[in-house]
Design an enzyme around this catalytic site. Structure first.
Site, mmCIF file in Angstrom:
data_model
loop_
_atom_site.group_PDB
_atom_site.id
_atom_site.type_symbol
_atom_site.label_atom_id
_atom_site.label_comp_id
_atom_site.label_asym_id
_atom_site.label_seq_id
_atom_site.Cartn_x
_atom_site.Cartn_y
_atom_site.Cartn_z
ATOM 1 N N GLU A 42 0.879 -1.164 0.000
ATOM 2 C CA GLU A 42 0.000 0.000 0.000
ATOM 3 C C GLU A 42 0.918 1.216 0.000
ATOM 4 O O GLU A 42 1.535 1.538 1.009
ATOM 5 C CB GLU A 42 -0.893 0.005 1.248
ATOM 6 C CG GLU A 42 -1.731 1.280 1.384
ATOM 7 C CD GLU A 42 -2.328 1.441 2.783
ATOM 8 O OE1 GLU A 42 -2.673 0.435 3.437
ATOM 9 O OE2 GLU A 42 -2.434 2.608 3.236
ATOM 10 N N ARG A 46 1.527 10.195 0.813
ATOM 11 C CA ARG A 46 2.045 11.203 1.750
ATOM 12 C C ARG A 46 3.174 12.031 1.178
ATOM 13 O O ARG A 46 3.407 13.149 1.618
ATOM 14 C CB ARG A 46 2.496 10.522 3.030
ATOM 15 C CG ARG A 46 1.274 10.078 3.783
ATOM 16 C CD ARG A 46 1.565 9.520 5.109
ATOM 17 N NE ARG A 46 0.548 8.531 5.358
ATOM 18 C CZ ARG A 46 0.498 7.749 6.386
ATOM 19 N NH1 ARG A 46 1.440 7.813 7.292
ATOM 20 N NH2 ARG A 46 -0.474 6.893 6.518
ATOM 21 N N LYS A 130 -10.784 -0.707 7.183
ATOM 22 C CA LYS A 130 -9.521 -0.528 7.903
ATOM 23 C C LYS A 130 -9.879 -0.052 9.305
ATOM 24 O O LYS A 130 -10.560 0.972 9.439
ATOM 25 C CB LYS A 130 -8.689 0.534 7.162
ATOM 26 C CG LYS A 130 -7.486 1.055 7.938
ATOM 27 C CD LYS A 130 -6.691 2.055 7.095
ATOM 28 C CE LYS A 130 -5.553 2.648 7.901
ATOM 29 N NZ LYS A 130 -4.560 3.338 7.053
HETATM 30 C C1 3PG Z 1 -1.380 4.151 8.162
HETATM 31 O O1 3PG Z 1 -1.509 5.145 7.496
HETATM 32 O O2 3PG Z 1 -2.029 3.148 7.929
HETATM 33 C C2 3PG Z 1 -0.501 4.196 9.355
HETATM 34 O O3 3PG Z 1 0.429 5.223 9.280
HETATM 35 C C3 3PG Z 1 0.203 2.922 9.596
HETATM 36 O O4 3PG Z 1 0.322 2.835 10.969
HETATM 37 P P1 3PG Z 1 1.685 2.389 11.635
HETATM 38 O O5 3PG Z 1 2.732 3.365 11.149
HETATM 39 O O6 3PG Z 1 1.465 2.488 13.124
HETATM 40 O O7 3PG Z 1 1.991 0.990 11.189
#
Ligand code: 3PG
Length: 210
Positions: A42, A46, A130
């Protein structure tokens, strides 16, 4: 779920959430994940080059189940579908984002953190969500509690998932897969430590198989 892309996520059980910038990083990242036994990514929007990374992987590495993350607007849905994303992940539930993805025929996993958001997702015909941020909203206990009134709903808990706790999530029947950034720490990408990413990925794949 009755969809080949969601079936693939369910089979691999792990969705690496990735922050990469541009086609070259995207290609190297995909190679590193494949070498670790996990042809799934995924790629988030960003960074400005996230979209180019998605496009490069979709074009050159068709065996990788490539999705787009941090998709929050209708325009981004159009962009990532055009780039070749095969699924769309959002941190929250936007009716407009979900509808647009459905118009394109691309599976969408909206973020939910409450029963009301789950009900909104179900109203839109979504049956995989999610759970975000999973560790903050209660972790595995939240999934058990949320799934009681919503049988059939499947979760991809993300946010605070790591090698230390992924088994606690994957052991739950409503959990389709877990998502997280721990396998592809941005620091490893900027350092060009692709072997490090492969190694973490291989470890996670072994844990998920247990
Ligand atoms: C996301 O956008 O799904 C999160 O940033 C992922 O979360 P994590 O960095 O705690 O794994």
């Amino acid at each position: 779920p009755d969809n080949p892309v969601l079936d693939a996520l369910a089979a691999h059980r792990l969705v690496p959430v990735v922050v990469v910038d541009g086609a070259d990083e995207g290609a190297r990242l995909a190679d590193a994940l494949v070498a670790g036994g996990l042809p799934v990514a995924e790629i988030t929007l960003r960074l400005a080059g996230g979209l180019d990374a998605i496009r490069a992987v979709a074009k050159n590495q068709p065996d990788v189940v490539i999705g787009a993350g941090t998709v929050t607007t209708v325009a981004q849905v159009d962009d990532v579908v055009e780039a070749g994303a095969r699924y769309i992940v959002s941190p929250g539930l936007s009716t407009a984002v979900v509808r647009r993805a459905q118009e394109h025929g691309v599976p969408v996993l909206p973020g939910v953190a409450t029963p009301s958001e789950i009900m909104a997702a179900l109203d839109l015909g979504v049956d995989v969500v999610k759970l975000f941020p999973a560790s903050v909203v209660g972790g595995p206990a939240a999934i058990k509690a949320f799934s009681a009134p919503f049988p059939g709903l499947r979760f991809v808990p993300t946010g605070g998932v790591s090698a230390a706790n992924l088994g606690d999530y994957l052991g739950l029947e409503p959990v389709l897969a877990v998502g997280g950034s721990w396998m592809v720490d941005r620091k490893l990408v900027t350092a060009g430590d692709w072997d490090g990413i492969t190694s973490r990925t291989r470890d996670a794949v072994a844990l998920a198989a247990q």
